[in-house]
Design a protein around this motif. Structure first.
Motif, PDB file in Angstrom:
ATOM      1  N   VAL A 438       0.864  -1.169   0.000  1.00 37.12           N
ATOM      2  CA  VAL A 438       0.000   0.000   0.000  1.00 37.12           C
ATOM      3  C   VAL A 438       0.901   1.219   0.000  1.00 37.12           C
ATOM      4  O   VAL A 438       2.064   1.158   0.415  1.00 37.12           O
ATOM      5  CB  VAL A 438      -0.947   0.032   1.217  1.00 37.12           C
ATOM      6  N   THR A 439       0.386   2.310  -0.483  1.00 34.53           N
ATOM      7  CA  THR A 439       1.140   3.569  -0.490  1.00 34.53           C
ATOM      8  C   THR A 439       0.480   4.541   0.477  1.00 34.53           C
ATOM      9  O   THR A 439      -0.706   4.843   0.355  1.00 34.53           O
ATOM     10  CB  THR A 439       1.176   4.165  -1.905  1.00 34.53           C
ATOM     11  N   LEU A 440       1.251   4.979   1.421  1.00 37.72           N
ATOM     12  CA  LEU A 440       0.761   5.952   2.402  1.00 37.72           C
ATOM     13  C   LEU A 440       1.014   7.353   1.869  1.00 37.72           C
ATOM     14  O   LEU A 440       2.149   7.713   1.551  1.00 37.72           O
ATOM     15  CB  LEU A 440       1.478   5.762   3.732  1.00 37.72           C
ATOM     16  N   ALA A 441      -0.028   8.133   1.789  1.00 37.92           N
ATOM     17  CA  ALA A 441       0.106   9.500   1.301  1.00 37.92           C
ATOM     18  C   ALA A 441       0.642  10.437   2.377  1.00 37.92           C
ATOM     19  O   ALA A 441       0.850  11.617   2.118  1.00 37.92           O
ATOM     20  CB  ALA A 441      -1.246  10.002   0.787  1.00 37.92           C
ATOM     21  N   GLY A 442       0.880   9.925   3.552  1.00 41.43           N
ATOM     22  CA  GLY A 442       1.466  10.698   4.644  1.00 41.43           C
ATOM     23  C   GLY A 442       2.002   9.746   5.683  1.00 41.43           C
ATOM     24  O   GLY A 442       1.805   8.528   5.608  1.00 41.43           O
ATOM     25  N   ALA A 443       2.690  10.273   6.655  1.00 36.22           N
ATOM     26  CA  ALA A 443       3.260   9.444   7.709  1.00 36.22           C
ATOM     27  C   ALA A 443       2.156   8.843   8.571  1.00 36.22           C
ATOM     28  O   ALA A 443       1.051   9.389   8.681  1.00 36.22           O
ATOM     29  CB  ALA A 443       4.211  10.271   8.568  1.00 36.22           C
ATOM     30  N   ALA A 444       2.466   7.716   9.198  1.00 37.87           N
ATOM     31  CA  ALA A 444       1.476   7.018  10.015  1.00 37.87           C
ATOM     32  C   ALA A 444       2.141   6.375  11.216  1.00 37.87           C
ATOM     33  O   ALA A 444       3.355   6.151  11.236  1.00 37.87           O
ATOM     34  CB  ALA A 444       0.768   5.953   9.177  1.00 37.87           C
TER      35      ALA A 444
END
Length: 506
Positions: A438-444
Motif C-alpha cells: 500500500v502507499t501511504l500519502a502521509g506518515a502514520a
C-alpha cells in the motif's frame, strides 16, 4: 485503487505538498496490487453505537451448569458438555480486562436462559422448580450487576420461556421476568435492553414447550411487549434474536419471517445471531485454512443481507444489532482460540460497521474455545488483543476508504476515538503467501499483528509478543513510525494505521 496500466508502469501517490498531490510513475510488477491510503479523501458514511464492540457472558456461566466442553478437556469426545461452577465475575483480572474494552454491552442470555428460574433468595435452592432447568440466585445476579458497573458494561438479557413460566393453558406469564427487573433495580442496576427469548427460531431445542410455533410466539411476544413497556420502559426491546435463516432455509426450526408476521411491529432494535459454521462438537469438520478465504469472511455479509431484508419488510428503519456471534457455534472451532480467528473477528467488525450494524456482541467473553479470554486463567487470547486495538483505535464515525475492493486485502477506516482529525485504518492481508503493498500519502503510526504460526495462541505486535505484565497490567501497545510511501503488508498479517489530516474527523 491504483493499478499498473497497460504501459507496464503504475501510478502512485508519493507525498502531499499543501493541497496538491505529487504523483510519480514507477516501473515494476510490485505496483500491480498497490492501493493509496489518503486520509483527506475519506468521507464519513455513518456512525456506530459507542458500545459497538460488545460481548456475551452466557447465563449458564453465571448460574453454573453444563456448557460446551473446551477441546483441551476432551471437547470432541462423545459428551460435548462439561459441568462448570459459576464464573467468578469478581475476579480482578477478568474485571480489568473487560473494563479495557469499555464501554460495552454485556449480554447475559443464551439457550440456557430460556429455562432459568429467578430465585428471590441469596442462594439457589438445591433443585430448580418444575418446568425449569437451572436457578439464578440473587447473589449471582448481584455479581452480574457489580461486574457490569466495574467494566462499564450495560446489561442486555432475555427471559425464561420454559413450561414453568406459563399458566395452565401454556400462555407465557411475566412473573419471572418481573422478578428479574425488580431484583436489578433493588441492587442498583438496570437492564438496558432485552430480547423476549433466546433464538426463537430454534424454540424446539431451546426450552420452549413442545410444539411451540410462530403463532404461540406472536401471542407471547404481545404479552411481553405490553409488560415491558409498562414495567421497564427504559429497557429497549430487541428481537427477534433469530439464528439459522438463509435464502433456502431447512425444514427444521421456525422461520423468522413467520415470527415477525405473528408478533407485529414493536421492536426498538432488530437483532439476529450469526455463526460462520458449527463446530466439530455439533458434527461439522471444516478445513481450518478456510478461515482466511474470501468465502469464509463473506459469510458475515450473506447473513446480514438475509436479516436486513426481513428488517426492511417488517421493522423498517430499526437499527440492527448482532447480539451473538463467533466463528463457530457449539463452543467454537479448535482454531478459534488462536491467531487464525483474529482475521474473521476484525474483518467482521469492519464489515458490519461499514454496513451500518450498530452493535456486535461476541460469544463469549471467557467461556469455551471462542472466548476472548481463557476460561480458567482469564488470560487474553489473540482475539482479545485484536479487540483491545479496535477499542483504542477505531472510533464511532465510519469512513469510506475510497479504494476498490481487492481479494486478499480488506481495508476499513474509522475516525480515531480520541485524536481530533486523525483516522485509523485497518488493513487485513488474509493471503497466506502473498504480501500486499500500500502507499501511504502521509506518515502514520503502525500497529501490525502477526504470529509465528496461524494456529498460535501467541500474537506479536510489531514483533513483540503480547502478554500481561508480572503485575497483571496490560502491556504498552507501542506503535512504529511508518513514513509516507510504500508499506509492505506481510502475508497473513493485520495492521492498524493512525494518520492525521482526515477532514471528515475534524
Amino acid at each position: 485503487m491504483y493499478t499498473r496500466p497497460a504501459t507496464g508502469r503504475c501510478i502512485r501517490i508519493v507525498t502531499m505538498i499543501g493541497a496538491a498531490l505529487l504523483v510519480a510513475a514507477t516501473g515494476g510488477a510490485a505496483c500491480a496490487s498497490e492501493v493509496v491510503i489518503a486520509p483527506w479523501r475519506m468521507k464519513a458514511i455513518g456512525t456506530i453505537d459507542a458500545r459497538f464492540q460488545s460481548y456475551n457472558v452466557e447465563m449458564v456461566e453465571v448460574t453454573g451448569g453444563r456448557f460446551w466442553k473446551p477441546y483441551a478437556q476432551g471437547g470432541m469426545q462423545r459428551d460435548r458438555y462439561s459441568d462448570r461452577p459459576p464464573i467468578d465475575l469478581a475476579n480482578a483480572r477478568l474485571r480489568k480486562l473487560a473494563a479495557a474494552l469499555s464501554p460495552a454491552y454485556v449480554r447475559i442470555s443464551g439457550s440456557w436462559a430460556n429455562a432459568t428460574y429467578v430465585a428471590d433468595t441469596e442462594s439457589a435452592p438445591a433443585a430448580p422448580p418444575a418446568g425449569f432447568n437451572t436457578v439464578l440466585s440473587r447473589a449471582q445476579w448481584r455479581g452480574v450487576i457489580d461486574f457490569a458497573r466495574a467494566a462499564d458494561a450495560e446489561i442486555v438479557t432475555s427471559f425464561a420461556v420454559s413450561p414453568g413460566s406459563r399458566d395452565a393453558n401454556g400462555v407465557w406469564m411475566p412473573d419471572q421476568a418481573q422478578r428479574l427487573i425488580d431484583a436489578t433495580r433493588s441492587l442498583g442496576g438496570r437492564i438496558a435492553a432485552a430480547e423476549f427469548m433466546n433464538e426463537p427460531t430454534l424454540a424446539a431445542n431451546n426450552g420452549a414447550p413442545p410444539g411451540y410455533d410462530a403463532e404461540a410466539y406472536g401471542r407471547d411476544f404481545g404479552i411481553f411487549r405490553a409488560w415491558i413497556r409498562g414495567s421497564s420502559p427504559e429497557t429497549l426491546i430487541l428481537g427477534p434474536g433469530s439464528v439459522g435463516d438463509s435464502p433456502s432455509p431447512s425444514a427444521s426450526g421456525i422461520r423468522t419471517r413467520d415470527l415477525l408476521a405473528a408478533m407485529g411491529p414493536g421492536l426498538d432494535r432488530f437483532s439476529y445471531h450469526h455463526y460462520n459454521t458449527l463446530s466439530p462438537r455439533c458434527g461439522v469438520h471444516d478445513d481450518p485454512m478456510q478461515a482466511l478465504s474470501e468465502d469464509w469472511l463473506a459469510r458475515t455479509d450473506a447473513t446480514l443481507a438475509t436479516y436486513r431484508a426481513l428488517r426492511d419488510a417488517f421493522e423498517p428503519g430499526r437499527p440492527i444489532w448482532l447480539t451473538e456471534t463467533a466463528d463457530a457455534a457449539c463452543g467454537g472451532n479448535p482454531g478459534d482460540a488462536t491467531f487464525l480467528d483474529t482475521f474473521r473477528y476484525l474483518d467482521q467488525l469492519g464489515r458490519l460497521a461499514k454496513a451500518g450494524v450498530q452493535v456486535v456482541m461476541h460469544n463469549t467473553l471467557a467461556a469455551s474455545d471462542y472466548g476472548l479470554l481463557d476460561e480458567r486463567s482469564f488470560r487474553p487470547r489473540p482475539n482479545y488483543w485484536a479487540a483491545l486495538l479496535w477499542r483504542r483505535l477505531m472510533g464511532s464515525i465510519v469512513l469510506e476508504v475510497g479504494t476498490a475492493p481487492m481479494p486478499g486485502l480488506h481495508i476499513y477506516a474509522h475516525c480515531h476515538p480520541a485524536t481530533k482529525g486523525a483516522v485509523s485504518v485497518l488493513l487485513i492481508n488474509n493471503s497466506r503467501n502473498a504480501p500486499h503493498l500500500v502507499t501511504l500519502a502521509g506518515a502514520a503510526e503502525r500497529y501490525t499483528l502477526q504470529a509465528d504460526r496461524l494456529q498460535s495462541a501467541t500474537v506479536r505486535l510489531n514483533g513483540e509478543p503480547l502478554r500481561l505484565t508480572a503485575n497483571d497490567d496490560l502491556p504498552r501497545l507501542a506503535a512504529r513510525a511508518a513514513p509516507a510511501g510504500r508499506l509492505r503488508m506481510p502475508p497473513a498479517s493485520i495492521t492498524f494505521l493512525v494518520m492525521p489530516d482526515a477532514a471528515a474527523c475534524r
